[in-house]
Design a protein around this motif. Structure first.
Motif, mmCIF file in Angstrom:
data_model
loop_
_atom_site.group_PDB
_atom_site.id
_atom_site.type_symbol
_atom_site.label_atom_id
_atom_site.label_comp_id
_atom_site.label_asym_id
_atom_site.label_seq_id
_atom_site.Cartn_x
_atom_site.Cartn_y
_atom_site.Cartn_z
ATOM 1 N N LEU A 14 -2.101 -5.582 -8.716
ATOM 2 C CA LEU A 14 -3.108 -4.929 -7.877
ATOM 3 C C LEU A 14 -4.032 -4.075 -8.749
ATOM 4 O O LEU A 14 -3.557 -3.291 -9.564
ATOM 5 C CB LEU A 14 -2.413 -4.050 -6.826
ATOM 6 C CG LEU A 14 -3.312 -3.222 -5.914
ATOM 7 C CD1 LEU A 14 -4.181 -4.106 -5.028
ATOM 8 C CD2 LEU A 14 -2.469 -2.282 -5.042
ATOM 9 N N GLY A 156 -6.399 2.401 3.240
ATOM 10 C CA GLY A 156 -5.363 3.170 2.548
ATOM 11 C C GLY A 156 -3.980 2.587 2.821
ATOM 12 O O GLY A 156 -3.152 2.460 1.921
ATOM 13 N N LYS A 157 -3.754 2.203 4.065
ATOM 14 C CA LYS A 157 -2.457 1.640 4.463
ATOM 15 C C LYS A 157 -2.210 0.317 3.726
ATOM 16 O O LYS A 157 -1.119 0.079 3.204
ATOM 17 C CB LYS A 157 -2.471 1.421 5.976
ATOM 18 C CG LYS A 157 -1.129 1.140 6.569
ATOM 19 C CD LYS A 157 -1.225 1.140 8.087
ATOM 20 C CE LYS A 157 0.140 0.777 8.678
ATOM 21 N NZ LYS A 157 0.070 0.652 10.132
ATOM 22 N N ASN A 159 -3.632 -0.682 0.933
ATOM 23 C CA ASN A 159 -3.479 -0.398 -0.494
ATOM 24 C C ASN A 159 -2.063 0.097 -0.808
ATOM 25 O O ASN A 159 -1.462 -0.309 -1.799
ATOM 26 C CB ASN A 159 -4.502 0.646 -0.955
ATOM 27 C CG ASN A 159 -5.893 0.055 -1.112
ATOM 28 O OD1 ASN A 159 -6.071 -1.164 -1.059
ATOM 29 N ND2 ASN A 159 -6.883 0.905 -1.307
ATOM 30 N N ARG A 160 -1.547 0.981 0.039
ATOM 31 C CA ARG A 160 -0.187 1.508 -0.193
ATOM 32 C C ARG A 160 0.851 0.406 -0.081
ATOM 33 O O ARG A 160 1.775 0.314 -0.882
ATOM 34 C CB ARG A 160 0.132 2.624 0.812
ATOM 35 C CG ARG A 160 -0.672 3.864 0.569
ATOM 36 C CD ARG A 160 -0.239 5.063 1.403
ATOM 37 N NE ARG A 160 0.257 4.817 2.725
ATOM 38 C CZ ARG A 160 -0.432 4.998 3.853
ATOM 39 N NH1 ARG A 160 -1.698 5.376 3.819
ATOM 40 N NH2 ARG A 160 0.122 4.806 5.037
ATOM 41 N N ALA A 163 0.614 -1.899 -3.012
ATOM 42 C CA ALA A 163 1.146 -1.225 -4.207
ATOM 43 C C ALA A 163 2.673 -1.278 -4.222
ATOM 44 O O ALA A 163 3.294 -1.408 -5.268
ATOM 45 C CB ALA A 163 0.653 0.217 -4.268
ATOM 46 N N LYS A 164 3.279 -1.155 -3.022
ATOM 47 C CA LYS A 164 4.731 -1.230 -2.908
ATOM 48 C C LYS A 164 5.233 -2.602 -3.351
ATOM 49 O O LYS A 164 6.251 -2.727 -4.009
ATOM 50 C CB LYS A 164 5.140 -1.012 -1.441
ATOM 51 C CG LYS A 164 5.910 0.264 -1.207
ATOM 52 C CD LYS A 164 6.323 0.352 0.246
ATOM 53 C CE LYS A 164 5.810 1.648 0.849
ATOM 54 N NZ LYS A 164 5.961 1.697 2.304
ATOM 55 N N VAL A 169 0.406 -2.048 -10.747
ATOM 56 C CA VAL A 169 -0.694 -1.387 -10.043
ATOM 57 C C VAL A 169 -1.579 -0.696 -11.074
ATOM 58 O O VAL A 169 -1.089 0.104 -11.876
ATOM 59 C CB VAL A 169 -0.185 -0.359 -9.008
ATOM 60 C CG1 VAL A 169 -1.355 0.350 -8.336
ATOM 61 C CG2 VAL A 169 0.704 -1.023 -7.965
#
Lengths: 185, 114
Positions: A14, A156-157, A159-160, A163-164, A169
């Motif tokens: 990412l 944002g959600k 992306n988070r 990222a998880k 990242v």
């Protein structure tokens, strides 16, 4: 040697940054480091002069790097890549806007799920998936309309969540990549 | 005190919950006897020129959460400009006194000062 499991998930990298941060160029450099077939999944609808200019600029950047361009403005989950290889998805910010605001999109309720499903589906079809997304939350919310704020929250959600799931990242600023997870470069 | 910063929806509160704090530990009012103050950017805007008076109370908290607001184009409107100014100054003052400063990016914490 065992044949590769068809459902096996490819590596997922990412890359996130502000506008004109150099994130595309860095993401491309990650994608071309892998051998094999390369797909560029373009998400920007070519509406208007500025979009066309951006698309032309990105095409020039990718020239001679062996990418086959696949246009996909929404419903990433149903995209079938002809061959297993590398995919560069650019950009999740467009994809989300299209899912929310285009008549063909999943709408605000279904957008996050549609995109995350799309990412999962792509990973099952790739050895390597590089996804590009944007950082848009570094300004006060007060200047944005409610629907834009909701868009920012959903981005944002996504992306988070990405990222998880990601193996690596990267944040890119002024063309400089900063590793937040997993990178060895 | 731990100062937690990051963009909007970067996962700041989620991170603080992962430290063991519950929803009832959070408040936007530093006068409340709760360990976690969030929404510092709104507090700074409210306090205006008096932002410095917030510092002593906030450094006594366990966690202070602030959205980063200073990375856009500086707006023409005075009020919007000042809000960025006060938030930035307040964050800087708190970071100086903080035991730790954590920045969230896509839900991933990085300790930028300890």
């Amino acid at each position: 040697m065992c044949p590769r499991n068809k459902e096996e998930k490819g590596r997922f990298l990412l890359v996130v940054g502000g506008s004109a941060s150099g994130k595309s160029q860095f993401a491309e450099s990650l994608a071309v480091s892998a051998p094999g077939k390369r797909y560029y999944i373009a998400t920007m609808e070519p509406f208007g002069k500025e979009a066309q200019w951006r698309i032309a600029r990105h095409r020039l950047l990718r020239e001679n790097k062996g990418f086959e361009t696949v246009e996909r403005f929404w419903e990433l989950g149903s995209l079938v890549l002809p061959q297993r290889g590398t995919a560069l998805l650019e950009c999740v910010t467009n994809l989300l806007a299209n899912e929310i605001f285009s008549p063909e999109g999943a709408g605000e309720q279904g957008a996050v799920e549609a995109i995350l499903q799309g990412i999962a589906s792509l990973r099952r079809q790739c050895h390597l998936l590089v996804a590009v997304s944007g950082e848009v939350g570094l300004e006060p919310l007060s200047q944005y309309a409610p629907e834009t704020r909701r868009y920012m929250g959903l981005l944002g959600k996504i992306n988070r969540e990405m990222a998880k799931q990601a193996d690596e990242v990267w944040e890119v600023t002024c063309g400089v990549p900063i590793c937040h997870k997993g990178g060895t470069r | 005190m731990i100062l937690v910063i990051g963009g909007y929806a970067a996962g700041k509160k989620e991170y603080v919950r992962s430290l063991g704090y519950q929803d009832e530990d959070f408040t936007i009012d530093p006068r409340e006897e709760k360990p976690v103050v969030w929404g510092l950017e709104a507090l700074a805007a409210q306090a205006g020129e008096g932002w410095e008076s917030l510092v002593p109370g906030l450094v006594e908290k366990e966690v202070v959460i602030c959205q980063e607001v200073g990375s856009g184009v500086i707006p023409l409107e005075k009020e919007a400009r000042q809000m960025r100014e006060y938030t930035g100054r307040l964050c800087t003052a708190l970071a100086e006194r903080a035991d730790r400063v954590v920045r969230l990016f896509c839900g991933i914490p990085t300790i930028i000062k300890e």
